[in-house]
Scaffold this active site. Structure first.
Site, PDB file in Angstrom:
ATOM      1  N   GLU A 131       0.906  -1.190  -0.048  1.00  0.00           N
ATOM      2  CA  GLU A 131      -0.046  -0.010  -0.259  1.00  0.00           C
ATOM      3  C   GLU A 131       0.840   1.425   0.055  1.00  0.00           C
ATOM      4  OE1 GLU A 131      -3.148   1.937  -0.818  1.00  0.00           O
ATOM      5  OE2 GLU A 131      -3.844   0.152   0.233  1.00  0.00           O
ATOM      6  N   LYS A 207       4.393   4.575 -10.222  1.00  0.00           N
ATOM      7  CA  LYS A 207       3.320   4.662  -9.408  1.00  0.00           C
ATOM      8  C   LYS A 207       2.169   3.975 -10.574  1.00  0.00           C
ATOM      9  CE  LYS A 207       4.505   7.426  -5.748  1.00  0.00           C
ATOM     10  NZ  LYS A 207       4.623   8.921  -5.179  1.00  0.00           N
TER      11      LYS A 207
END
Length: 433
Positions: A131, A207
């Site tokens: 995460e 990302k």
């Protein structure tokens, strides 16, 4: 009933994030134990500089031999926050081989070699949670991987790098140039001494690769991501955006094709309307806008970097992985069943804002319009303004309708060949409409 034997945790790296992870594990030990169902114990901390004083960490836990630490066999969870490709990759796979699950914040490694890491985790029946690798404290990976697992995500549009958002925000609000805004970001600690990874879009591209892979159930590597940074964005670009009722953001854009047979993944600066939710994201904050078939439009917002926010995401993963360990059932792994190809940037359909320096004489606009027509690109608006000097030049700003990126690139190349076009002052895509 709570288990009394603690789950043992090895921490690889004790910098800004790692030190906060260790602090929270210590100060919130009782709460973590209650949430997990067993106490967690920091069993070792691997560092490069053992002589450095690390407040709150027992010096007996410090080691420079990270390999020996992950090979101990009694380690339940390894937290990897050292970053980079090696030795992180080898340490993570070694941890799996010796019975440990892994929590990582390593976006570069996951974007480069995520498939192999997931395969290693599955082979050994262990968890790989990350995460903290995307957007700091913002819960994003788990909602995409679990909460939206029954839905079809069509688009992920986000600001996922706080440094570049701070720079662009300062350029917009203060009128500063790129260099001035970067200097301020560096002084405040938002930008590294070498800001290349941020300002050239490498961080955001990693990302984007991770997000696209999760959202579309396919494998996307950082090399699949079209990447442009913000170093060429000027104060004039910011002013042009403002005149259009827009602002400039560095966006990570992941889209499923209309026919569902491919995806596109890209990172580049773009103008977005002030009415769009992402336009209001200020300073070093991150935000991600998700569009799904059933859920509709969702927005995730918060601090995207920093030791404490990132540590929060790491600890959230730690709790989940420890719970899985107690139940002897690993959590969800990689979902890449769609095997969708990643289309090249030239196939992407988008809009352009093009600013030209042209000769200030009759017929120029007609010549420019002819080039657009020959390339099959439709013009939305045109604004021409003469200059208050003796240069004999004017500024011509063209905003196009949506067209394939390859056609727009061809248009720009054809414009450069016109004798009446003295230069292309700026080119920027327009998104979010």
């Amino acid at each position: 009933m709570m288990r009394t034997r603690p789950l043992k945790v090895a921490l690889l790296g004790c910098g800004v994030v790692g030190s906060e992870v260790a602090r929270i594990m210590t100060t919130h030990a009782d709460d973590l134990a209650a949430r997990i169902g067993a106490p967690v114990e920091l069993a070792g901390v691997a560092v490069r500089r053992p002589s450095k004083v690390r407040e709150g960490i027992d010096p007996a836990l410090i080691t420079t031999d990270a390999t020996a630490l992950v090979k101990r066999g009694d380690i339940d969870v390894v937290i990897e926050v050292i970053g980079g490709i090696e030795p992180a990759r080898t340490l993570i796979t070694t941890a799996f081989e010796h019975g440990a699950s892994v929590v990582s914040a390593n976006k570069a490694l996951l974007a480069e070699d995520g498939a192999a890491l997931h395969a290693a985790a599955e082979k050994h029946g262990r968890d790989l949670y990350y995460e903290a690798a995307v957007a700091g404290a913002i819960p994003l990976v788990r909602p995409l991987r679990e909460s939206l697992a029954g839905d079809n995500v069509n688009r992920v549009l986000g600001i996922v790098n706080g440094t570049t958002n701070f720079i662009l925000d300062k350029m917009d609000t203060s009128g500063a140039g790129y260099s001035e805004a970067l200097d301020e970001a560096t002084a405040l600690g938002y930008a590294e001494a070498d800001p290349t990874a941020d300002v050239e879009g490498f961080d955001a591209a990693a990302k984007a690769a991770i997000l696209a892979g999760i959202a579309f159930h396919t494998r996307v590597k950082i090399g699949d991501v079209h990447r442009e940074g913000i170093t060429e964005v000027t104060a004039a670009d910011i002013a042009s955006a403002r005149r259009m009722g827009c602002t400039v953001k560095l966006l990570a854009i992941c889209e499923r094709a209309a026919d569902g047979q491919s995806v596109t993944v890209r990172v580049h600066p773009a103008m977005i309307p002030l009415s769009h939710p992402l336009a209001s994201v200020r300073e070093a904050y991150n935000a991600v806008f998700v569009e799904a078939e059933a859920a509709g439009q969702l927005m995730f917002y918060g601090p995207g970097a920093g030791g404490v926010p990132t540590a929060s995401a790491v600890l959230g993963d730690l709790v989940a992985v420890c719970r899985n360990k107690l139940s002897e059932a690993p959590g969800p792994g990689e979902s890449a069943y769609t095997r969708l190809p990643v289309s090249p940037m030239g196939d992407v359909v988008t809009r352009y804002h093009i600013s030209l320096d042209v000769a200030d004489k009759p017929g120029v606009l007609a010549q420019v319009a002819t080039v657009f027509a020959e390339q099959g690109v439709s013009i939305d608006t045109v604004r021409q303004q003469g200059r208050q000097d003796d240069s004999g030049e004017a500024s011509l700003v063209v905003v196009t309708h949506r067209a394939p990126d390859a056609a727009l690139s061809g248009t720009v190349e054809a414009l450069r060949k016109l004798d009446t076009v003295r230069g292309v002052a700026s080119i920027m895509r327009v998104e979010g409409e």
